[in-house]
Design an enzyme around this catalytic site. Structure first.
Site, PDB file in Angstrom:
ATOM      1  CB  ILE A  73      29.908  16.217 -42.779  1.00  0.00           C
ATOM      2  CG1 ILE A  73      31.303  16.439 -42.200  1.00  0.00           C
ATOM      3  CG2 ILE A  73      29.070  15.275 -41.925  1.00  0.00           C
ATOM      4  CD1 ILE A  73      31.311  17.206 -40.879  1.00  0.00           C
ATOM      5  CB  CYS A  74      32.813  12.366 -45.683  1.00  0.00           C
ATOM      6  SG  CYS A  74      34.004  13.301 -46.667  1.00  0.00           S
ATOM      7  NE  ARG A  75      40.442  10.341 -42.042  1.00  0.00           N
ATOM      8  CZ  ARG A  75      41.496  10.780 -42.730  1.00  0.00           C
ATOM      9  NH1 ARG A  75      41.393  11.071 -44.009  1.00  0.00           N
ATOM     10  NH2 ARG A  75      42.658  10.933 -42.129  1.00  0.00           N
TER      11      ARG A  75
END
Length: 116
Positions: A73-75
């Site tokens: 996951i990231c932004r």
């Protein structure tokens, strides 16, 4: 980066699917590839993530298990897609990108998670 439909399905997991796995208590690694200040500002509360900024990923490659699912996951899903594809190139077959990242988590799962 363009992925055909079949490849896209293989490498992505929706935030709804991730939430179901968390709620069921499934054993997996949530790998967050954002920077530490981003993680501190906004994160999934239901599951502790392993924080490894994208540029540091090569330094921990041997420490990630290959026998456990890894959801990255990231932004917004862009950095995490890069990380997912890179991990796949390095022999990780059970890895998926969390589609839409923390922004989608905030939109569809937990609106109290701050957007930035």
């Amino acid at each position: 980066m363009f992925l055909d439909r079949e490849t896209y399905r293989k490498v992505h997991i929706s935030v709804q699917e991730l939430k179901e796995k968390i709620d069921k208590g499934e054993d997996f690694i949530l790998l967050d590839v954002r920077e530490p200040q981003e993680y501190e500002f906004s994160r999934i509360r239901e599951k502790e993530a392993v924080l490894v900024p994208l540029m540091r990923l090569p330094s921990i490659i041997g420490k990630l298990p290959k026998d456990k699912p890894i959801y990255v996951i990231c932004r917004s899903g862009n950095r995490s897609l890069q990380a997912t594809l890179w991990l796949m190139e390095h022999g990780y077959n059970n890895v998926k990108n969390v589609e839409g990242g923390i922004l989608a988590w905030s939109d569809y799962i937990d609106p109290t998670v701050r957007k930035y």
